[in-house]
Design an enzyme around this catalytic site. Sequence first.
Site, PDB file in Angstrom:
ATOM      1  N   VAL A 161       0.982  -3.816   3.763  1.00  0.00           N
ATOM      2  CA  VAL A 161       0.839  -5.106   4.451  1.00  0.00           C
ATOM      3  C   VAL A 161       2.087  -5.985   4.407  1.00  0.00           C
ATOM      4  O   VAL A 161       2.127  -7.030   5.045  1.00  0.00           O
ATOM      5  CB  VAL A 161      -0.362  -5.958   3.942  1.00  0.00           C
ATOM      6  CG1 VAL A 161      -1.676  -5.399   4.404  1.00  0.00           C
ATOM      7  CG2 VAL A 161      -0.308  -6.143   2.458  1.00  0.00           C
TER       8      VAL A 161
ATOM      9  N   TYR B   1      -1.728  -2.834 -11.104  1.00  0.00           N
ATOM     10  CA  TYR B   1      -1.837  -2.610  -9.653  1.00  0.00           C
ATOM     11  C   TYR B   1      -1.029  -3.638  -8.849  1.00  0.00           C
ATOM     12  O   TYR B   1      -0.315  -3.287  -7.913  1.00  0.00           O
ATOM     13  CB  TYR B   1      -3.315  -2.637  -9.239  1.00  0.00           C
ATOM     14  CG  TYR B   1      -3.522  -2.542  -7.739  1.00  0.00           C
ATOM     15  CD1 TYR B   1      -3.438  -1.318  -7.073  1.00  0.00           C
ATOM     16  CD2 TYR B   1      -3.794  -3.680  -6.975  1.00  0.00           C
ATOM     17  CE1 TYR B   1      -3.617  -1.235  -5.689  1.00  0.00           C
ATOM     18  CE2 TYR B   1      -3.973  -3.603  -5.592  1.00  0.00           C
ATOM     19  CZ  TYR B   1      -3.879  -2.376  -4.965  1.00  0.00           C
ATOM     20  OH  TYR B   1      -4.054  -2.299  -3.598  1.00  0.00           O
TER      21      TYR B   1
ATOM     22  N   TYR C 137      -4.491   3.426   7.383  1.00  0.00           N
ATOM     23  CA  TYR C 137      -5.810   2.773   7.321  1.00  0.00           C
ATOM     24  C   TYR C 137      -6.724   3.322   8.422  1.00  0.00           C
ATOM     25  O   TYR C 137      -6.656   4.505   8.744  1.00  0.00           O
ATOM     26  CB  TYR C 137      -5.697   1.247   7.452  1.00  0.00           C
ATOM     27  CG  TYR C 137      -4.559   0.600   6.714  1.00  0.00           C
ATOM     28  CD1 TYR C 137      -4.395   0.799   5.346  1.00  0.00           C
ATOM     29  CD2 TYR C 137      -3.652  -0.228   7.357  1.00  0.00           C
ATOM     30  CE1 TYR C 137      -3.370   0.183   4.660  1.00  0.00           C
ATOM     31  CE2 TYR C 137      -2.623  -0.854   6.676  1.00  0.00           C
ATOM     32  CZ  TYR C 137      -2.478  -0.635   5.330  1.00  0.00           C
ATOM     33  OH  TYR C 137      -1.469  -1.237   4.658  1.00  0.00           O
TER      34      TYR C 137
ATOM     35  N   SER D 119       0.795  -1.241   0.000  1.00  0.00           N
ATOM     36  CA  SER D 119       0.000   0.000   0.000  1.00  0.00           C
ATOM     37  C   SER D 119       0.822   1.282   0.000  1.00  0.00           C
ATOM     38  O   SER D 119       0.273   2.341  -0.287  1.00  0.00           O
ATOM     39  CB  SER D 119      -0.944   0.016   1.199  1.00  0.00           C
ATOM     40  OG  SER D 119      -2.105  -0.693   0.881  1.00  0.00           O
TER      41      SER D 119
ATOM     42  N   LYS E 235       0.645   3.263  -3.036  1.00  0.00           N
ATOM     43  CA  LYS E 235      -0.537   4.098  -3.320  1.00  0.00           C
ATOM     44  C   LYS E 235      -0.190   5.579  -3.285  1.00  0.00           C
ATOM     45  O   LYS E 235      -0.725   6.357  -4.069  1.00  0.00           O
ATOM     46  CB  LYS E 235      -1.646   3.805  -2.291  1.00  0.00           C
ATOM     47  CG  LYS E 235      -2.267   2.428  -2.471  1.00  0.00           C
ATOM     48  CD  LYS E 235      -3.166   2.044  -1.306  1.00  0.00           C
ATOM     49  CE  LYS E 235      -3.829   0.704  -1.613  1.00  0.00           C
ATOM     50  NZ  LYS E 235      -4.318   0.007  -0.454  1.00  0.00           N
TER      51      LYS E 235
END
Length: 309
Positions: free
Chosen positions: A263, A193, A245, A65, A68
């Site tokens: 993660v 992705y 998160y 992540s 991102k």
Amino acid sequence: MACRDNEELQRFVEEAKKVAKDGKVASYIPALAKADQTDLSVAVYHVSNTCHSAGDVDKRFTLQSISKVLALAFVLSEEGPKKVFQFVGQEPTGDPFNSMIKLETASPNKPLNPMINAGALAVTSLIRGATPQDQLNRLIGFIRELANDKSITYCKETAASEFETSMINRAMCYYMKQYHIIRGNVEEVMDVYTKQCAIMMNSLDLAKIACVFSLDGRHPETGKQILSKDVARICKTFMVTCGMYNASGEFAINIGIPAKSGVSGGIMGAAPYDFGIGIFGPALDEKGNSIAGIKLLELMSEKYEMSIF
Ligand code: GLN
């Protein structure tokens, strides 16, 4: 101010490592289950272009992540905020990163922010390129520039492992395609992705990239302005509001710097005009953040008063 003492950093690592046994490595992406639960490394990259570190900082891990933020920075730079925010919102969700519940309940149907999986998938679909390979190559080129390291690439095994098993992300893509948030071919978006998430680096590279954000887009090593100040600002704001998160609020109170986790156990933190930090500790807490990484940041934040608030 951050740590300028490798021995002290090492002591913090030893102390923080004690909580790693209370976490679990991610296993929903099968390749990630092979990680060593007890790993913990940290690099602090100061804006003065010096670095302090502790633990095995040469060990590479996949961004997951954390990618991102980098994909968002790239797409914002190319398309501008106005266009990007037609497809993704700017609000925290309070839900887990892979939740799809608000895709249906929020109105309009666009994902609430680019730090959750749904939003990140929409952002990835906006990367320019004639083919998925082209899109990925352009993103990797940008990340190489951020790290000032031409050798950065992605882990084929982890990408394939996620591509084959990532049905919830696929489902969200199809849902968003229905509402024209994603316009391209879903399998191609998934291809880019999952490879984007599998881009690998070590904590030192990650700290250096974080430092670019700390410096409002200027590279600490080369002096080159890689991101506009505005893009760096938007990314750091998302890191504060949604980067950890559904633990972002607690993280802002206890640690208080813009940060993004993944993660695989990575955490990238950017203390404005001070330092960037890269951490790798694969044992995760129940929200999917590195348990020892957070402990380490808590110890550091307490000692060095790192909070920007
Ligand atoms: N590749 C992961 C996924 O899409 C990234 C999630 C994460 O790091 N939180 O599920």
